[in-house]
Design an enzyme around this catalytic site. Sequence first.
Site, PDB file in Angstrom:
ATOM      1  N   SER A 154      36.561  40.861  15.196  1.00 34.97           N
ATOM      2  CA  SER A 154      35.176  41.327  15.046  1.00 34.97           C
ATOM      3  C   SER A 154      34.297  40.678  16.121  1.00 34.97           C
ATOM      4  O   SER A 154      34.637  40.744  17.306  1.00 34.97           O
ATOM      5  CB  SER A 154      34.696  41.015  13.629  1.00 34.97           C
ATOM      6  OG  SER A 154      33.484  41.648  13.337  1.00 34.97           O
ATOM      7  N   ASP A 319      38.968  51.046   9.203  1.00 35.49           N
ATOM      8  CA  ASP A 319      37.804  50.264   9.647  1.00 35.49           C
ATOM      9  C   ASP A 319      36.777  51.219  10.247  1.00 35.49           C
ATOM     10  O   ASP A 319      36.990  51.755  11.327  1.00 35.49           O
ATOM     11  CB  ASP A 319      38.249  49.224  10.685  1.00 35.49           C
ATOM     12  CG  ASP A 319      37.114  48.310  11.130  1.00 35.49           C
ATOM     13  OD1 ASP A 319      35.945  48.565  10.790  1.00 35.49           O
ATOM     14  OD2 ASP A 319      37.416  47.316  11.833  1.00 35.49           O
ATOM     15  N   HIS A 352      37.153  47.062   7.588  1.00 34.20           N
ATOM     16  CA  HIS A 352      36.993  46.004   8.586  1.00 34.20           C
ATOM     17  C   HIS A 352      37.546  44.666   8.078  1.00 34.20           C
ATOM     18  O   HIS A 352      38.088  43.874   8.837  1.00 34.20           O
ATOM     19  CB  HIS A 352      35.505  45.878   8.919  1.00 34.20           C
ATOM     20  CG  HIS A 352      35.208  44.971  10.068  1.00 34.20           C
ATOM     21  ND1 HIS A 352      35.696  45.208  11.336  1.00 34.20           N
ATOM     22  CD2 HIS A 352      34.476  43.838  10.161  1.00 34.20           C
ATOM     23  CE1 HIS A 352      35.272  44.248  12.155  1.00 34.20           C
ATOM     24  NE2 HIS A 352      34.541  43.402  11.468  1.00 34.20           N
TER      25      HIS A 352
END
Lengths: 383, 383
Positions: A154, A319, A352
């Site tokens: 991320s 995601d 995610h």
Amino acid sequence: MSPNLPTPEPTPQRMVFDAPLPLQSGAVLPGYELMVETYGELDSARSNAVLVCHALNASHHVAGCYGDDPKTAGWWDNMIGPGKPVDTRRFFVIGVNNPGSCFGSTGPMSVDAATGQPWGSRFPVVTVEDWVDAQARVLDRLGIDRLAAVMGGSLGGMQALAWAVRHPQRVAHCVAIATAPNLSAQNIAFNEVARRAIITDPDFHGGDYYAHGVVPRQGLSVARMIGHITYLSDDAMALKFGRSLRGGALHYGYDVDFQIESYLRHQGEKFSGYFDANTYLLLTRALDYFDPAAAHDGDLAAALRPAQARFLLASFTSDWRFSPERSREIVRALLANRREVSYAEIASPYGHDAFLMDEPHYHDVVRAYFERIAQECQMEARA
Amino acid sequence: MSPNLPTPEPTPQRMVFDAPLPLQSGAVLPGYELMVETYGELDSARSNAVLVCHALNASHHVAGCYGDDPKTAGWWDNMIGPGKPVDTRRFFVIGVNNPGSCFGSTGPMSVDAATGQPWGSRFPVVTVEDWVDAQARVLDRLGIDRLAAVMGGSLGGMQALAWAVRHPQRVAHCVAIATAPNLSAQNIAFNEVARRAIITDPDFHGGDYYAHGVVPRQGLSVARMIGHITYLSDDAMALKFGRSLRGGALHYGYDVDFQIESYLRHQGEKFSGYFDANTYLLLTRALDYFDPAAAHDGDLAAALRPAQARFLLASFTSDWRFSPERSREIVRALLANRREVSYAEIASPYGHDAFLMDEPHYHDVVRAYFERIAQECQMEARA
């Protein structure tokens, strides 16, 4: 391979930096402190160091527990440790709490020596590139010239990419998971709503709430709830909560009826009890601003051209915050530069958040990649 | 077919109902008032009536303008009017502002005769089914026994479905656009965050802010911003805003940098200036609660079994709030009951908002469907 070996209890250390850190904004962060944790041993050739970059609400505490308390496990404890995919019997792993964060490193909560007051609203906006520069000084301090790998998911993946571009000679491998070359308008939109919830909370006091003995809990809680929706996929929420009622019947009011409401409120309340609101603003802004291609007329390949590392990218099918397509953009840009890239698109329903989970196929990919790096390190040590 | 004929200026009318309305919750709404607007003429056989059900922030004002001011155009003015897909030269179209809303019908802002104070927090939670019952009384008052069609998008589509089930003999056609048989956990999650933003605004005062001379503007604004993100697709936002900067350069702060931030703030501020926060809570709760299959162990076909109408369903490919798959669930359930169903899946990049847009293929589908209904009405009038 013994995946269940205990990770020795880590010792967080505070590093003090007297030299000011020039920032992308043009501002300067004067002398500052960073919290650092390391795992495993640096080999004699200093060739086995892995820097792990944290995302939004994480820290230098990557692996292991404090005082045998499993509740204190590091945020990537399933990934990093003895016998784990990033095996600390072979690698020397470094976690750094970035400047601006709220887990001991200098940030908005810290006292500004110039005024004797908490930085608060005057803490400068820092960027992914600023963090990379701060981390580079940590490596200097540790005597590490070149990383076997820089790694993150991320926002942490963005730092890993920025490392490869900014310090090409210092990175052998770049492992960027569930990340993106920049935020989409929708990503920025979610961040902006979260920030508005915080900033318009009357307890925010323009960012200087410390002096008022309050924190903008309600705003921070709403911000976290928004974030949580984007971390989970629609499918994951359907699987985990569906339309299940907490009390078995509707109450015809605005208190909790559905399990998903209860879950989100709990997450919001928990988060607002330990996280600093100014740090939340700062981290979301760093996400918004990251856009290496911007200085190259949107040409990502041109932006990544300085990178010399070999790359592993991974994304997760469900995601929708940083979709596989965003990772593929990076892969295409790297291939256009004739870089060596491995890319894994992992089937997962968990959105995610999957990058933090113990998904066997995902961990196998990372394990295999790091085994290859370990072999290289060994060869280097023999040479 | 002359699409550009002007719609005659509509005259909103206030209907007063003395008989209490029993609600799904078990509570009762005592005497109440509803705002109603009609367009076109009811034919002599009273066979050409079309009820249009509104979604979240809309009202009885469906088509036409007040005093020639194009800014006052009805919320579905591109769909309904002389020469438009629902042609008011052939149909008598009825718009009703639902109880609980804030555009003149009895709702939380209204004075409760029993106390002489605004209803505020004591206004009962109403459901989609309650609205259908209130609308049925409007039809009774207008002397309309049976609708040529009931029609709506999003939350309005849920009302159209509920009409078909609750009053099967009174509905010839049911037109349900961009809707769903219930909310997913993710849909509920967004609603819950929006409600928390409102309820935790100190100006909310437990729902009785009217007495304090304030409104929870900040919370309502955040709620609306969240909503807007879900109305637009990721692609639509990328097309419309991308990462465009408002001032051409980053400001390294938390004021507006990106166009998308400016847009969302503007939408939030505008909305919080005219919409009632208690109504927002109430409408989102009605969305959460709608779930006809719940009383049938989740069997949607069983829930829809009473319906006798013919159906048109439409969805939009980029709608991630109520995705095409949710419409297909309804189609499958209706087909299982051997109902006649037309279904159009419209390619559009504009997300959920597409149902309010003037998309040619979409409007052609609706126009063709209503031409068929008009022919039936003519045949019925001749019979």
